[in-house]
Design an enzyme around this catalytic site. Structure first.
Site, PDB file in Angstrom:
ATOM      1  N   CYS A   1       0.592  -2.288 -10.185  1.00 55.23           N
ATOM      2  CA  CYS A   1       0.294  -0.910 -10.585  1.00 55.23           C
ATOM      3  C   CYS A   1       1.383  -0.314 -11.476  1.00 55.23           C
ATOM      4  O   CYS A   1       1.286   0.846 -11.887  1.00 55.23           O
ATOM      5  CB  CYS A   1       0.106  -0.037  -9.352  1.00 55.23           C
TER       6      CYS A   1
ATOM      7  N   GLU B   1       4.433  13.693   0.613  1.00 53.79           N
ATOM      8  CA  GLU B   1       3.749  13.234  -0.610  1.00 53.79           C
ATOM      9  C   GLU B   1       2.748  14.279  -1.107  1.00 53.79           C
ATOM     10  O   GLU B   1       2.671  14.553  -2.304  1.00 53.79           O
ATOM     11  CB  GLU B   1       3.014  11.910  -0.346  1.00 53.79           C
TER      12      GLU B   1
ATOM     13  N   SER C   1     -13.526   0.597  -0.403  1.00 55.80           N
ATOM     14  CA  SER C   1     -14.439  -0.554  -0.464  1.00 55.80           C
ATOM     15  C   SER C   1     -14.564  -1.297   0.869  1.00 55.80           C
ATOM     16  O   SER C   1     -15.664  -1.679   1.269  1.00 55.80           O
ATOM     17  CB  SER C   1     -13.984  -1.511  -1.564  1.00 55.80           C
TER      18      SER C   1
ATOM     19  N   CYS D   1      -4.253   3.945 -13.583  1.00 57.34           N
ATOM     20  CA  CYS D   1      -3.330   2.997 -12.952  1.00 57.34           C
ATOM     21  C   CYS D   1      -3.124   1.851 -13.945  1.00 57.34           C
ATOM     22  O   CYS D   1      -3.843   1.745 -14.926  1.00 57.34           O
ATOM     23  CB  CYS D   1      -3.901   2.478 -11.633  1.00 57.34           C
TER      24      CYS D   1
ATOM     25  N   ARG E   1       1.626  -4.455  -2.513  1.00 56.37           N
ATOM     26  CA  ARG E   1       1.817  -3.102  -3.028  1.00 56.37           C
ATOM     27  C   ARG E   1       2.674  -2.240  -2.085  1.00 56.37           C
ATOM     28  O   ARG E   1       2.676  -1.013  -2.175  1.00 56.37           O
ATOM     29  CB  ARG E   1       0.453  -2.416  -3.211  1.00 56.37           C
TER      30      ARG E   1
ATOM     31  N   LYS F   1      -1.635   7.642  -0.185  1.00 55.68           N
ATOM     32  CA  LYS F   1      -2.367   6.383  -0.342  1.00 55.68           C
ATOM     33  C   LYS F   1      -1.586   5.289   0.365  1.00 55.68           C
ATOM     34  O   LYS F   1      -0.433   5.024   0.031  1.00 55.68           O
ATOM     35  CB  LYS F   1      -2.526   6.054  -1.822  1.00 55.68           C
TER      36      LYS F   1
ATOM     37  N   LYS G   1      -6.222   8.455   1.199  1.00 54.92           N
ATOM     38  CA  LYS G   1      -6.945   7.193   1.041  1.00 54.92           C
ATOM     39  C   LYS G   1      -6.246   6.090   1.833  1.00 54.92           C
ATOM     40  O   LYS G   1      -5.024   5.996   1.749  1.00 54.92           O
ATOM     41  CB  LYS G   1      -6.961   6.844  -0.444  1.00 54.92           C
TER      42      LYS G   1
ATOM     43  N   CYS H   1      -2.926  -1.439 -12.805  1.00 53.34           N
ATOM     44  CA  CYS H   1      -3.249  -2.734 -12.179  1.00 53.34           C
ATOM     45  C   CYS H   1      -4.432  -3.467 -12.799  1.00 53.34           C
ATOM     46  O   CYS H   1      -4.471  -4.695 -12.783  1.00 53.34           O
ATOM     47  CB  CYS H   1      -3.444  -2.572 -10.675  1.00 53.34           C
TER      48      CYS H   1
ATOM     49  N   ARG I   1     -10.719  -5.025  -5.171  1.00 54.93           N
ATOM     50  CA  ARG I   1      -9.874  -5.822  -6.074  1.00 54.93           C
ATOM     51  C   ARG I   1     -10.656  -6.937  -6.737  1.00 54.93           C
ATOM     52  O   ARG I   1     -10.325  -7.345  -7.850  1.00 54.93           O
ATOM     53  CB  ARG I   1      -8.636  -6.329  -5.329  1.00 54.93           C
TER      54      ARG I   1
END
Ligand code: PBG
Length: 324
Positions: A129, A233, A274, A119, A216, A194, A248, A121, A204
């Site tokens: 991103c 997707e 996370s 990515c 995002r 995602k 995700k 980011c 982050r």
């Protein structure tokens, strides 16, 4: 050729990760890799998870592997002075992230599955991103940078490059670039489904990748979107040549995970992100209750159809033999 079924069979470790069937064999431990030496820095909101320099990372992975945890996902944390508008450092083959890939492959060879996050980011000064033009994230030019990052990781020895950016068409472009470069054994894990989730907060901080402005939502999926978009997707990435399809976050989207697992033929991964990790770590009163929660969560992912489970709980679960 854009689909090479041999990729997921390339090593015993890959075969075991995807087809092992047990919770332990499905687990992937995420790692945040920083430059320097002897750095082992705790991360706010993620007890037990540290930013580590390559030397410390090697010892951690060695210990994890001795407990049967044989897959890692690496995130390169980029120092402020190396960030720029084009995420150049993300494909700098001399960076610590690339050193980590070489070193882990040298130490473990085919006994470890090394996955790397692809990515922009972490390496852009604005934390987005993709490349930004007039405050918009532009798609196709960003894909060119993603291809460079993926190529550099694969050349360093990554088993799977993991595209987490959500730009359109990136799997197709990465796969063609691998073909052109004769990287016929390098895999692609696509973060296909995602969501623009509020559960990524602690990550982050850990990856120093918060967007400097905006959010995002123009590339990650709307949290209100339905199954049709998730399946669109997943099917797109599958037809473009992804070797593993990821959903995700995990817990709020178990229903989506089940639908996707039923709709694609490639193996499916889930990312127990996370914020989900922090919730469990905060909610458990003691180690015994944490053990029960973690085993329950990991079992739910397997039941919902995940072959591969990326989780910050992996280390504790493996080392304490909560799962096998
Ligand atoms: C990079 C990336 C993110 C995560 C994995 N890869 C953050 C984001 O999209 O903002 C989140 C992982 C986690 O929360 O554990 N794009």
């Amino acid at each position: 050729m854009n689909i090479r079924p041999r990729i997921n069979r390339w090593t015993a470790a890959r075969r075991n990760l995807i087809n092992g069937g047990t919770i332990l064999s499905s687990l992937v431990q995420p790692h945040f890799v920083v430059a320097g030496e002897q750095i082992d820095e705790p991360i706010r909101g993620m007890p037990g998870i540290h930013q580590q320099s390559v030397d410390v990372l090697l010892k951690t992975v060695e210990e994890d592997a001795s407990h049967g945890l044989k897959a890692v996902m690496l995130f390169g944390v980029v120092a402020h002075e190396h960030k720029d508008a084009r995420a150049s450092y993300a494909h700098d083959a001399s960076s610590h992230l690339h050193q980590a890939i070489y070193a882990l492959k040298k130490a473990h060879g085919d006994d470890l599955v090394v996955m790397t996050d692809v990515c922009l980011c972490t390496a852009t000064e604005h934390g987005h991103c993709g490349l930004v033009h007039d405050r918009e994230i532009i798609n196709d030019a960003s894909v060119n940078v993603l291809v460079n990052i993926a190529l550099s990781h694969a050349k360093a020895g990554a088993d799977y490059v993991c595209a987490s950016d959500m730009m359109d068409g990136r799997i197709d472009s990465i796969r063609s670039a691998f073909e052109k470069n004769e990287l016929t054994g390098s895999g692609i894990l696509a973060y296909s489904v995602k969501y623009a989730s509020s559960f990524y907060g602690p990550f982050r901080h850990a990856a120093q990748s918060s967007p400097g402005f905006g959010d995002r939502t123009t590339h990650q999926m709307d949290v209100r979107s339905g199954y049709e978009e998730a399946i669109l997707e997943a099917n797109l990435d599958e037809s473009e040549g992804a070797d593993i399809i990821m959903v995700k976050p995990g817990l709020p989207y178990l229903d989506v995970l089940r639908k996707v697992a039923d709709s694609v033929v490639r193996p499916v991964a889930v990312y127990n992100v996370s914020g989900e990790y922090s919730m469990v770590m905060n909610a458990a009163d003691d180690e015994a209750s944490r053990q029960h929660m973690v085993v329950e969560v990991l079992t739910a992912f397997k039941r919902a159809g995940a072959n591969v489970v990326v989780s910050y709980h992996a280390r504790e679960a493996a080392r304490k033999r909560w799962v096998n």
